[in-house]
Scaffold this active site. Structure first.
Site, PDB file in Angstrom:
ATOM      1  N   MET A  14       5.164 -26.670 -14.610  1.00 50.95           N
ATOM      2  CA  MET A  14       5.565 -27.591 -13.537  1.00 50.95           C
ATOM      3  C   MET A  14       4.424 -27.736 -12.536  1.00 50.95           C
ATOM      4  SD  MET A  14       9.585 -26.903 -12.824  1.00 50.95           S
ATOM      5  CE  MET A  14       9.452 -25.249 -12.213  1.00 50.95           C
ATOM      6  N   CYS A  96       4.835 -36.110 -20.301  1.00 54.56           N
ATOM      7  CA  CYS A  96       4.786 -36.583 -18.914  1.00 54.56           C
ATOM      8  C   CYS A  96       4.773 -38.109 -18.880  1.00 54.56           C
ATOM      9  CB  CYS A  96       3.553 -36.020 -18.209  1.00 54.56           C
ATOM     10  SG  CYS A  96       3.446 -36.587 -16.499  1.00 54.56           S
ATOM     11  N   LYS A 135       4.334 -29.979 -26.362  1.00 50.42           N
ATOM     12  CA  LYS A 135       5.591 -30.166 -25.617  1.00 50.42           C
ATOM     13  C   LYS A 135       5.814 -31.667 -25.539  1.00 50.42           C
ATOM     14  CE  LYS A 135       7.942 -29.022 -21.262  1.00 50.42           C
ATOM     15  NZ  LYS A 135       7.848 -30.166 -20.359  1.00 50.42           N
ATOM     16  N   HIS A 167      11.579 -31.341 -24.915  1.00 51.60           N
ATOM     17  CA  HIS A 167      12.394 -31.701 -23.744  1.00 51.60           C
ATOM     18  C   HIS A 167      13.426 -32.700 -24.262  1.00 51.60           C
ATOM     19  CE1 HIS A 167      12.485 -33.326 -19.318  1.00 51.60           C
ATOM     20  NE2 HIS A 167      13.678 -33.039 -19.787  1.00 51.60           N
ATOM     21  N   ASN A 207      14.321 -27.526 -24.383  1.00 52.76           N
ATOM     22  CA  ASN A 207      14.120 -27.586 -22.936  1.00 52.76           C
ATOM     23  C   ASN A 207      14.921 -28.747 -22.342  1.00 52.76           C
ATOM     24  OD1 ASN A 207      11.839 -29.271 -20.925  1.00 52.76           O
ATOM     25  ND2 ASN A 207      12.655 -27.299 -20.281  1.00 52.76           N
ATOM     26  N   GLY A 208      15.311 -28.569 -21.079  1.00 47.52           N
ATOM     27  CA  GLY A 208      15.936 -29.649 -20.331  1.00 47.52           C
ATOM     28  C   GLY A 208      17.336 -29.297 -19.857  1.00 47.52           C
ATOM     29  N   GLY A 209      17.486 -29.153 -18.533  1.00 47.36           N
ATOM     30  CA  GLY A 209      18.812 -28.999 -17.943  1.00 47.36           C
ATOM     31  C   GLY A 209      19.511 -27.678 -18.214  1.00 47.36           C
ATOM     32  N   ARG A 230      13.291 -25.807 -13.644  1.00 44.27           N
ATOM     33  CA  ARG A 230      13.805 -25.841 -12.271  1.00 44.27           C
ATOM     34  C   ARG A 230      14.750 -24.689 -11.935  1.00 44.27           C
ATOM     35  NH1 ARG A 230      15.257 -32.070 -12.949  1.00 44.27           N
ATOM     36  NH2 ARG A 230      15.581 -31.246 -15.044  1.00 44.27           N
TER      37      ARG A 230
HETATM   38  C1  LIG Z   1       7.959 -30.526 -10.199  1.00 38.67           C
HETATM   39  C2  LIG Z   1       7.843 -30.616 -11.690  1.00 38.67           C
HETATM   40  C3  LIG Z   1       6.609 -30.670 -12.288  1.00 38.67           C
HETATM   41  C4  LIG Z   1       6.498 -30.746 -13.694  1.00 38.67           C
HETATM   42  N1  LIG Z   1       5.257 -30.712 -14.278  1.00 38.67           N
HETATM   43  C5  LIG Z   1       5.164 -30.666 -15.633  1.00 38.67           C
HETATM   44  C6  LIG Z   1       3.916 -30.455 -16.282  1.00 38.67           C
HETATM   45  O1  LIG Z   1       2.875 -30.271 -15.650  1.00 38.67           O
HETATM   46  N2  LIG Z   1       3.906 -30.452 -17.647  1.00 38.67           N
HETATM   47  C7  LIG Z   1       5.052 -30.615 -18.400  1.00 38.67           C
HETATM   48  O2  LIG Z   1       4.992 -30.579 -19.623  1.00 38.67           O
HETATM   49  N3  LIG Z   1       6.231 -30.780 -17.803  1.00 38.67           N
HETATM   50  C8  LIG Z   1       6.318 -30.795 -16.455  1.00 38.67           C
HETATM   51  N4  LIG Z   1       7.540 -30.875 -15.868  1.00 38.67           N
HETATM   52  C9  LIG Z   1       8.746 -30.951 -16.720  1.00 38.67           C
HETATM   53  C10 LIG Z   1       9.262 -29.539 -17.008  1.00 38.67           C
HETATM   54  O3  LIG Z   1       8.333 -28.784 -17.736  1.00 38.67           O
HETATM   55  C11 LIG Z   1      10.584 -29.598 -17.792  1.00 38.67           C
HETATM   56  O4  LIG Z   1      10.346 -30.246 -19.021  1.00 38.67           O
HETATM   57  C12 LIG Z   1      11.682 -30.369 -17.065  1.00 38.67           C
HETATM   58  O5  LIG Z   1      11.742 -29.996 -15.691  1.00 38.67           O
HETATM   59  C13 LIG Z   1      13.047 -30.114 -17.718  1.00 38.67           C
HETATM   60  O6  LIG Z   1      13.349 -28.725 -17.714  1.00 38.67           O
HETATM   61  P1  LIG Z   1      14.335 -28.073 -16.609  1.00 38.67           P
HETATM   62  O7  LIG Z   1      15.584 -28.935 -16.604  1.00 38.67           O
HETATM   63  O8  LIG Z   1      14.587 -26.684 -17.077  1.00 38.67           O
HETATM   64  O9  LIG Z   1      13.629 -28.136 -15.282  1.00 38.67           O
HETATM   65  C14 LIG Z   1       7.663 -30.794 -14.484  1.00 38.67           C
HETATM   66  C15 LIG Z   1       8.912 -30.702 -13.861  1.00 38.67           C
HETATM   67  C16 LIG Z   1       9.017 -30.602 -12.477  1.00 38.67           C
HETATM   68  C17 LIG Z   1      10.389 -30.469 -11.842  1.00 38.67           C
END
Ligand SMILES: Cc1cc2nc3c(=O)[nH]c(=O)nc-3n(C[C@H](O)[C@H](O)[C@H](O)COP(=O)(O)O)c2cc1C
Length: 323
Positions: A14, A96, A135, A167, A207-209, A230
């Site tokens: 992140m 991304c 990813k 994701h 991954n995701g949520g 998160r």
């Molecule tokens: C603030 C923020 C920055 C993120 N930066 C990246 C990143 O640099 N590379 C990436 O693959 N995903 C990035 N993500 C996505 C997360 O890796 C993840 O796929 C996404 O938040 C869903 O997972 P979660 O629901 O567990 O947060 C970012 C997410 C957030 C909230």
């Protein structure tokens, strides 16, 4: 199946969050989780010569670096450099959806170019000895079918890589911000489960949520690993139970005060090396999550950041944690 994977529980990359300091904090709570850096654009490493972005603490292992790019030569150079730095894995970001990243022709838009992704990953893999991973999303824009994902993975796996972090939602390239792209497109976990069935030889990480360890345990009956972003950032102490519940090992700490004490020692050391206090302290916000004095704890951290000094505040901060 899931028992043997080093990726059984991963922390999501992140930007602006999972920097080396945050990763150090998480490592004080869990010995086993697999960490990833924020995405680092190959252009900023090579042309910006920002190699200090690759710095990490020895304590962080196992830790993977995540690269963003689609120029094969640049990716080869950055992969080699990352391996020299000591990373345990090199991951390519194909998820991304931001405009800036699309302009650079990397991130989620690469899901439309599986052959290029295959060639990037194949060359990265040949350039280093450590594992290379991807990813990605389920699809982009209105490519919502399982067949689109199946086709993408079928082509990309010919690169020889084995580790796929998915994701479990689409990326929308036009009209949604990166933040909306993490919440609005619906989660389709069943696509990821089906992927594991169709490609049992691949290591599939979902991954995701994902919010709770109960959810993780359920996913782990169907795929090799889970990745959380998160929820762990908002409540890092949830990792304490990952040690026992997911890895079946003894937790390395049972005390937030203990974690805080060790982290503040680290902060003082890093301050003397010129690191920024605010960037290190903000990762502590979630440590008091669910505690009686959580709000006062967060206010105290803000005060410390504003005053740009830890002096005289350490004991007070520790007293605001319940255990
Ligand atoms: C603030 C923020 C920055 C993120 N930066 C990246 C990143 O640099 N590379 C990436 O693959 N995903 C990035 N993500 C996505 C997360 O890796 C993840 O796929 C996404 O938040 C869903 O997972 P979660 O629901 O567990 O947060 C970012 C997410 C957030 C909230």
């Amino acid at each position: 199946m899931a028992k043997d994977s080093i990726h059984k529980f991963c922390i999501a990359p992140m930007m602006q969050y999972t920097d080396m300091h945050d990763r150090y904090l998480l490592r004080l709570i869990s010995r086993n989780v697999f960490l990833y850096t924020e995405m680092i654009a190959t252009g900023s490493l090579i042309y910006g010569k920002c190699f200090n972005q690759l710095d990490f603490n020895d304590e962080e292992h196992p830790v993977g670096v995540q690269l963003g790019g689609s120029d094969i030569n640049d990716l080869i150079e950055c992969s080699k450099k990352s391996e020299q730095y000591g990373y345990d894995e090199i991951n390519l970001n194909v998820g991304c959806p931001s405009d800036r990243v699309q302009k650079g022709k990397f991130g989620a838009c690469l899901m439309l170019e599986p052959e290029l992704v295959r060639d990037c990953l194949g060359n990265m893999k040949n350039a280093v000895d450590v594992p290379v991973s991807i990813k990605c999303r389920l699809g982009v824009d209105d490519n919502e079918s399982y067949e689109f994902l199946y086709n993408f993975i079928s082509i990309v796996k010919d690169s020889g890589i084995k580790i796929f972090i998915i994701h479990a939602r689409n990326g929308i390239l036009k009209g949604l911000s990166p933040r909306q792209n993490r919440n609005i497109p619906p989660l389709k976990y069943d696509y990821v489960y089906k992927l594991k069935k169709d490609f049992p030889e691949l290591e599939i990480i979902i991954n995701g949520g994902i919010k709770t360890l109960d959810e993780c345990r359920d996913h782990l009956t169907k795929v090799d690993g889970v990745m959380i972003g998160r929820s762990v950032y908002e409540n890092p102490f949830m990792l304490k139970d990952v040690e026992s519940d997911i890895y079946g090992s003894i937790p390395i700490t049972s005390s937030k005060k203990d974690v805080l004490g060790k982290y503040l020692e680290y902060v003082e050391k890093k301050l003397s090396e010129g690191h920024d206090l605010g960037r290190m302290m903000k990762h502590l916000f979630g440590l008091s999550r669910g505690d009686k004095y959580a709000k006062s704890f967060r206010i105290k951290i803000l005060e410390i950041i504003k005053q740009k000094s830890l002096k005289g505040h350490k004991k007070e901060l520790q007293d605001l944690l319940v255990y």
